[in-house]
Every structure is written in C-alpha cells, then in structure tokens.
Motif scaffolding. Structure first.
Motif, mmCIF file in Angstrom:
data_model
loop_
_atom_site.group_PDB
_atom_site.id
_atom_site.type_symbol
_atom_site.label_atom_id
_atom_site.label_comp_id
_atom_site.label_asym_id
_atom_site.label_seq_id
_atom_site.Cartn_x
_atom_site.Cartn_y
_atom_site.Cartn_z
ATOM 1 N N VAL A 28 4.349 -15.233 -16.466
ATOM 2 C CA VAL A 28 5.169 -14.351 -15.614
ATOM 3 C C VAL A 28 4.399 -13.927 -14.371
ATOM 4 N N GLY A 29 3.177 -13.456 -14.552
ATOM 5 C CA GLY A 29 2.387 -13.054 -13.402
ATOM 6 C C GLY A 29 1.469 -11.895 -13.721
ATOM 7 N N THR A 30 0.742 -11.452 -12.686
ATOM 8 C CA THR A 30 -0.269 -10.398 -12.837
ATOM 9 C C THR A 30 -0.087 -9.366 -11.729
ATOM 10 N N VAL A 31 -0.325 -8.087 -12.105
ATOM 11 C CA VAL A 31 -0.311 -6.993 -11.126
ATOM 12 C C VAL A 31 -1.672 -6.333 -11.166
ATOM 13 N N CYS A 32 -2.352 -6.324 -10.023
ATOM 14 C CA CYS A 32 -3.658 -5.670 -9.902
ATOM 15 C C CYS A 32 -3.471 -4.413 -9.047
ATOM 16 N N THR A 33 -3.794 -3.251 -9.624
ATOM 17 C CA THR A 33 -3.610 -1.972 -8.922
ATOM 18 C C THR A 33 -4.966 -1.354 -8.656
ATOM 19 N N ILE A 34 -5.224 -1.080 -7.354
ATOM 20 C CA ILE A 34 -6.502 -0.479 -6.941
ATOM 21 C C ILE A 34 -6.185 0.875 -6.307
ATOM 22 N N LYS A 35 -6.939 1.893 -6.698
ATOM 23 C CA LYS A 35 -6.776 3.230 -6.105
ATOM 24 C C LYS A 35 -8.099 3.665 -5.518
ATOM 25 N N LEU A 36 -8.059 4.043 -4.208
ATOM 26 C CA LEU A 36 -9.263 4.472 -3.493
ATOM 27 C C LEU A 36 -9.009 5.825 -2.855
ATOM 28 N N PRO A 37 -10.019 6.710 -2.824
ATOM 29 C CA PRO A 37 -9.819 8.030 -2.196
ATOM 30 C C PRO A 37 -9.652 7.891 -0.688
ATOM 31 N N LEU A 38 -8.682 8.678 -0.139
ATOM 32 C CA LEU A 38 -8.397 8.614 1.292
ATOM 33 C C LEU A 38 -9.383 9.445 2.086
ATOM 34 N N ASN A 39 -9.577 9.014 3.351
ATOM 35 C CA ASN A 39 -10.297 9.855 4.316
ATOM 36 C C ASN A 39 -9.274 10.812 4.905
ATOM 37 N N SER A 40 -9.137 12.007 4.338
ATOM 38 C CA SER A 40 -8.030 12.905 4.673
ATOM 39 C C SER A 40 -8.016 13.293 6.130
ATOM 40 N N THR A 97 0.867 -1.197 0.000
ATOM 41 C CA THR A 97 0.000 0.000 0.000
ATOM 42 C C THR A 97 0.892 1.232 0.000
ATOM 43 N N LYS A 98 0.394 2.295 -0.654
ATOM 44 C CA LYS A 98 1.175 3.536 -0.756
ATOM 45 C C LYS A 98 0.220 4.712 -0.865
ATOM 46 N N ILE A 99 0.548 5.792 -0.140
ATOM 47 C CA ILE A 99 -0.274 7.006 -0.212
ATOM 48 C C ILE A 99 0.271 7.873 -1.346
ATOM 49 N N LEU A 100 -0.599 8.224 -2.306
ATOM 50 C CA LEU A 100 -0.203 9.021 -3.466
ATOM 51 C C LEU A 100 -0.392 10.504 -3.201
ATOM 52 N N GLU A 101 0.303 11.335 -3.988
ATOM 53 C CA GLU A 101 0.177 12.789 -3.839
ATOM 54 C C GLU A 101 -1.225 13.274 -4.186
ATOM 55 N N SER A 102 -1.960 12.482 -4.968
ATOM 56 C CA SER A 102 -3.324 12.860 -5.358
ATOM 57 C C SER A 102 -4.341 12.551 -4.263
ATOM 58 N N ASN A 103 -3.847 12.317 -3.026
ATOM 59 C CA ASN A 103 -4.706 12.001 -1.867
ATOM 60 C C ASN A 103 -5.509 10.724 -2.120
ATOM 61 N N GLN A 104 -4.831 9.732 -2.674
ATOM 62 C CA GLN A 104 -5.433 8.423 -2.897
ATOM 63 C C GLN A 104 -4.554 7.354 -2.248
ATOM 64 N N LEU A 105 -5.180 6.244 -1.954
ATOM 65 C CA LEU A 105 -4.456 5.094 -1.421
ATOM 66 C C LEU A 105 -4.326 4.072 -2.546
ATOM 67 N N GLU A 106 -3.074 3.685 -2.841
ATOM 68 C CA GLU A 106 -2.832 2.703 -3.896
ATOM 69 C C GLU A 106 -2.560 1.346 -3.249
ATOM 70 N N ILE A 107 -3.333 0.310 -3.674
ATOM 71 C CA ILE A 107 -3.147 -1.059 -3.185
ATOM 72 C C ILE A 107 -2.726 -1.902 -4.384
ATOM 73 N N LYS A 108 -1.544 -2.525 -4.284
ATOM 74 C CA LYS A 108 -1.051 -3.393 -5.354
ATOM 75 C C LYS A 108 -1.004 -4.827 -4.864
ATOM 76 N N ILE A 109 -1.589 -5.744 -5.664
ATOM 77 C CA ILE A 109 -1.537 -7.179 -5.367
ATOM 78 C C ILE A 109 -0.853 -7.832 -6.568
ATOM 79 N N GLU A 110 0.372 -8.304 -6.358
ATOM 80 C CA GLU A 110 1.175 -8.881 -7.439
ATOM 81 C C GLU A 110 1.371 -10.371 -7.170
ATOM 82 N N ASP A 111 1.271 -11.170 -8.252
ATOM 83 C CA ASP A 111 1.514 -12.612 -8.094
ATOM 84 C C ASP A 111 2.442 -13.094 -9.188
ATOM 85 N N THR A 112 3.024 -14.263 -8.954
ATOM 86 C CA THR A 112 3.923 -14.881 -9.944
ATOM 87 C C THR A 112 3.253 -16.098 -10.551
#
Length: 672
Positions: free
Chosen positions: A655-667, A588-603
């Motif tokens: 090789v695998g899959t990367v699923c990226t989800i972005k949700l607005p943060l509760n600032s 998980t990572k907080i973006l400058e656009s005030n969003q929360l990025e959740i990445k689920i990567e598999d092989t």
C-alpha cells in the motif's frame, strides 16, 4: 418444617371458629337482608318517598340488638331524613336523634355534622319549641363542619341562623348574619353560597323597607343564579326584585320581573311561589290603574289560594294520620319486640343445648388429637434428628464451597501475577535489547571516530606533500612533464576529497559532525533543492511528485547540510520503494504545539511490522548486497533528534509508507 401438632392445632382452631360462627349466625339477622332493603328504598326515594319510608320501616323491623351498630345507625338515619323530606317532623326528630347517638359513639364526625343540620331543619320547619332547638342544632352543625374542615357546609348552617332570627322578628340580626356569611362565601369563591346570601340579604332589606339596597343585592343574586341555572333558586329572587321595584314605584320593571317569576313558578309547579308572583302583579296593576288585569290576577290568586288551603288541610290531616299511625306502629313494635325477646330467650336455650353438644364433640376431637400426637412423637423425634443431620451436611457443603471459592480466588490471583511477570519479562527483554543496541552503537561510534581520526592524520601529511609537489611542478622546465604531473596531482586531490567525504560520513555516524551554531533554515527551500538533486532518480522511477506546503514561512533553527541529508535519505527510500509507477506526496503543516510537521507519503511496496521495528537500526537494509549501507535512516534519526525533533514511520505492505517528521519552529521568524 411444620410439625403435626401444629397442623392439628390449626384444624381444631378452624373447627371451633366454625362452630362459634354457626352460633352467631343462628342468633342474629343477616346484615345482607337489611342492606338489600335499604338499597331497595333508595331506588324509589326520589319518585315515591312514602314508599321508600315503608321499605325503611321493614328494614327497621329486621333489626335486633345483636346487629352491628353501624347498620342500626344507617336504618335510623334513612327513616329520619325521609320523614323530614315528607314533612313528618316529630318522627324525623326521633329517628335522627337515634342515629345521631350511634354515629357519635362510632366517631363518624362528618355524618354527625349532617345529622345536626337535619335536626335543625326538622325543628325549624316543624315550628317546634319556638325555634330555640333549631338554633341550637344549626350552631352544633356549624361547629362540627368547621372542626372537620368543611367550611362551605359550616357557612350554610350559619346562614340558616339568619332565618330563625328573621322568624323571631330580629330582622337586623338576620341581616348581619347573612352579610357575614356572604363575606365568607366570597372568600371561599362558592357560587351557590354567594347566590343564596345575596338573595337572603335582598329579601331581608325588602322586609326592612330599604328597597334601593335590596334591589342591588337581588339583581346580583339573579346574575349569580343565572350561572347556576337552578329555577328553584331563581323564582324567589325574581319575586324579590318585583317587590323592590313596586316599592320604588318603577311599575314597568316590577311587572316584568313579576311575570318572569310567575312563569318560573308555574314551570316548576311551585304553588307558594306562584301565589307570591300573582300578589305582586295584582299590586302592580292596581297601582297602574289597570283594574281589568288586576281583576284577572285576583281570580287566579283566589284559585291558587283555595288550592293551597286544600293542600294545607290535606297536609295537616295527613300529618295527623301519619302521627297516629306512627304511635300505633310504635305500640305494635313494642309488642313485637316483647314477642321477639321471648322467642330469643327460647332460641338461646336451644342454642345453649346445641352448644353443649357441639363442645362435647370438640372435646372428643381434642382427645383424638392428643392420642394421635402420642403415636407420632417418635416420628417427629426422628424427623428432628434427620433435620439436624441435614443441617450439618449443608454446613459441610457450605464450608467446602467457601474453600473452593477461596482456591479459585487464589488461582485467579496467581494467574494475574503470572501475567504481570510475563509483561515485566517482555519489557525487560525489550530494555535489554535496546541497551545492547545502545552499547553497540556507542562502541561503533567510538570506533568510527577513532578510524576517522587515524585516517585524518596521514591525510594531512599527504595534503602537505601535494602542496610541495605543486611548487616543484611549477618549476619543471618541460611543459609536457609539467602537464602530466599536474594531471597526476589533480587525481590525487580528487582521491583526497573522496577520503574527506568518507571521513565526514564517519563523523556524522558517530554524531560529531553537527555544528553547535545553528542557523535559520527554510524547510520548503531545502525540500525543493532535494527534489531537484533527485530529479534523475524520480524520472527513472516514473513517479509523480505532489506538494502541499504551508502558506506561512517554514523556518527552523538547524544545520542546513544535515537537513538536506535527512530529506534526501527519506525521499530516496520512497523513490526506491516504487517499482513501476506511483506518487510521492510531500506536505508541511504548522501545529498548535509550535512545531513544523513534514509528511512524506509514497505508494510504494510498504514495509512489514518486523522491518519497521528494525528500520532505524544501523547497517539494517532490505536492498541487495552492495546497493545500500543501512545507515540512511539511522543517520537521519540521529540528525532529527539532534534538532530536538521526532520521526515516525507508518507502513502497510503493498500500500505504501507515511514518514512523519516534527521539528521545533523558530517562532520569531515565523511570526514575522
């Protein structure tokens, strides 16, 4: 195309020009011969000026009135300057004036200025006309050099005027001129000019009896002259310093500088400067009372005086002889000129006859050329006609080329329009496909909502019946019947819960199940709970879980159950994609656009582009029949968009899959 007439005309012009050139060459002395003589004289000028003068006279003998003015002026100038150098002043004046007149006609301003200065020197050193002519020419030289922008040369000629006034006895006027020139040379920062002016001022002050001032100027002149390293300039300055010290009664210094002056004079063979230095030393030793040294100096002085007298006598005799020779030479030159004129007249008559013959020949050539012209006119006419036809053909070819170019441009435009139409058609097909999909989904949503409603109504009746049965069972007397009845009711209740779950799933699919009241949800805790629920599947798939959660609170406003379902669906897909063993990375990572990025990567096994294109379609699945409904990603997509978020899939087969989800943060929560 050049016509034959033009060619013939050009040939005739060349023939006539060549004939005229032959005529001109036959009547004029070759300039190259005279230039060669001038160069020969220049080579010996420094070592033997008299020999150079004789050579320049030979060049003058070759001159005629047909020679170029510039060449004549060069010869006269060489004769004048060389005569000035030797000391034949009247001859120098005559030749310099001849050169001056020609250079003035030719507009050679810089050479005119130099000739003015040379004429001033000739009059001054020749002591001709009491210095008035010298003064006039030095003034002209000053004006001429100033006009052409040569201030240094102009000031040297102005300074020469001081010498003339000193010779007339106007010493104060001479001093004034030297000081004015010094001021200008200081402004120009000219070393030679400053040196000479300091020396001239010191000399003039000595002659006026102002020895202290004279000494200052002479010492400054010596300092400047030392920088120049010119013995001819230094010698008189040392002598002037000696004179100043003698009259200031500083005999030791007077002796020192007079001896230095004597050494320099002897070193450079300057007899007059040697005499001046010996005279100073004689006065010094006489005033010191050292009569022995004074007598020795007197003997040396007598020898140098006799030498100078002999030299002067020889010089006067030489000048007289040279002047007589010059007069004789002039008479001879006049006779030679008369002879040359007679020969020239005869030569002109001969040349005239030859020219008549030459012009007759040229006339014959012209007649031949005209006859040739008549014969080739028809050919020229045909050539012009052919040229006209060629031009028309070239114009036609040019028109065809322009039309071809226009057709090519039209073809390119049509191809571009076709490409645009194909692009628009592809976009229209995609839009149509999406519209059909949206219509299907809308119809499916309405259908599932209706089915859920219709199932829910009888389900309520069954629930009411169960409540009634429970009351009846409580009143049964037989405990065995009562226990059996309770077991049956529990089975019915379990079935009811299953039916309720199915109805809930149908409501989620139709988009009617998300609560309008959102609550703060901690994404990290939800992900950890999902991993806990899926632990048996994770263990059976032999996969490793790696997490990299953001350090700050990852809280959003959402529906916790929906978020559980989103991450459970995606994680389950990742687990099922790993066939043998692999790794699932959650970050998980907080973006400058005030969003929360959740990445689920598999092989895992990954997906093709075609599968990714249909991954979010309802009922689309790659699993075997009976093992998947094809609603997992579709429902997840619907739930994410209902939270104002986005989901993106990137995958490579094997090789695998990367699923990226972005949700607005509760600032407000994350800032706490």
């Amino acid at each position: 195309m050049i016509s034959t007439l033009q060619i013939l005309h050009s040939i005739l012009k060349k023939i006539v020009g060549f004939a005229l050139l032959l005529i001109a060459v036959s009547t004029v002395a070759q300039p190259n011969d005279i230039e060669a003589l001038l160069k020969k004289g220049d080579m010996v000028l420094d070592t033997n000026p008299r020999e150079a003068l004789n050579i320049y006279h030979k060049a003058a003998d070759e001159l005629t009135t047909k020679n170029a003015k510039l060449l004549q002026a060069k010869v006269y100038a060489k004769l004048g300057t060389t005569s000035l150098q030797i000391g034949y002043y009247p001859k120098a004046i005559t030749e310099l004036k001849s050169a001056l007149e020609i250079y003035k006609q030719l507009g050679k301003d810089s050479i005119v200025a130099e000739l003015y200065s040379d004429l001033g020197s000739a009059y001054y050193f020749g002591e001709i006309k009491g210095g008035n002519e010298a003064e006039k020419y030095f003034q002209k030289a000053y004006a001429a050099f100033s006009k052409i922008g040569l201030p240094v040369s102009a000031q040297f000629n102005a300074n020469y005027l001081g010498y003339i006034h000193w010779a007339k006895g106007e010493k104060e006027k001479a001093l004034e001129i030297h000081k004015l020139c010094l001021a200008v040379f200081n402004t120009l920062n000219n070393l030679k000019g400053r040196t000479i002016c300091h020396s001239d001022i010191g000399f003039t002050l000595n002659s006026l009896g102002r020895y202290t001032e004279a000494l200052d100027y002479n010492l400054k002149a010596l300092e400047l002259a030392t920088q120049m390293e010119d013995a001819l300039v230094i010698t008189p300055i040392l002598n002037n310093i000696g004179i100043s010290y003698i009259n200031l009664n500083d005999l030791n210094q007077a002796e020192k500088y007079s001896l230095l002056s004597l050494d320099k004079a002897k070193e450079t063979s300057q007899n007059l400067r040697t005499k001046e230095a010996l005279s100073n030393l004689h006065n010094v030793y006489a005033q010191m009372g050292d009569y022995k040294k004074a007598y020795n100096i007197h003997l040396q002085l007598k020898v140098i005086n006799d030498s100078i007298k002999d030299l002067a006598a020889v010089r006067k005799l030489t000048q007289r002889d040279e002047q007589a020779a010059f007069s004789l030479k002039q008479a001879q030159m006049k006779a030679q000129q008369a002879e040359k004129d007679a020969l020239a007249t005869a030569r002109l008559k001969h040349e005239k006859d030859r020219n008549i013959a030459l012009m007759t020949g040229i006339g014959m050539l012209v007649i031949i050329a005209l006859l040739l012209t008549l014969n080739i006119r028809a050919r020229i006419k045909r050539s012009k006609l052919l040229k006209k036809k060629n031009n028309q053909l070239e114009d036609s070819n040019l028109l065809i080329a322009k039309q071809n170019q226009k057709l090519l441009e039209n073809q390119n435009e049509i191809e571009e329009n076709n490409e645009e139409l194909e692009t628009l058609l592809d976009e229209l097909k995609r839009a149509q496909s999406k519209l059909i999909q949206y219509e299907k989904l809308a119809s499916l949503g309405v259908l599932t909502s209706g089915v859920a409603h219709e199932i829910n109504n009888p389900l309520n009746f069954i629930k009411s019946g169960i409540y009634a049965l429970e009351e009846i069972i409580e009143k049964l007397p037989d405990e065995e019947d009562k226990e059996l009845s309770i077991t049956i009711v529990e089975h019915i209740d379990t079935g009811m819960e299953r039916i309720n779950y199915v109805i809930g799933e149908l409501n989620r699919f139709s988009g009617n199940s998300i609560s309008k009241d959102l609550v703060p949800c901690d994404i990290r805790k939800i992900l950890e709970n999902c991993l806990l629920v899926l632990k048996p599947k994770i263990d059976s798939a032999i996969c490793t879980i790696s997490t990299n959660f953001a350090h700050h609170n990852t809280i959003i406003q959402g529906h916790e159950g929906s978020l559980h379902q989103i991450f459970t669906n995606i994680l389950e897909n990742s687990i099922l994609s790993i066939t043998k063993s692999g790794t699932i990375t959650i970050s998980t990572k907080i973006l400058e656009s005030n969003q929360l990025e959740i990445k689920i990567e598999d092989t895992g096994c990954g997906m093709s582009e075609k599968i990714i294109h249909h991954a979010f379609d309802p009922f689309f699945t790659t699993r075997p029949p009976g093992e998947g409904t094809g609603l997992g990603l579709y429902v997840s997509y619907k739930l994410i968009t209902s939270h104002l978020g986005s989901i993106n899939l990137q995958s490579t087969e094997n090789v695998g899959t990367v699923c990226t989800i972005k949700l607005p943060l509760n600032s407000s929560k994350n800032d706490a």
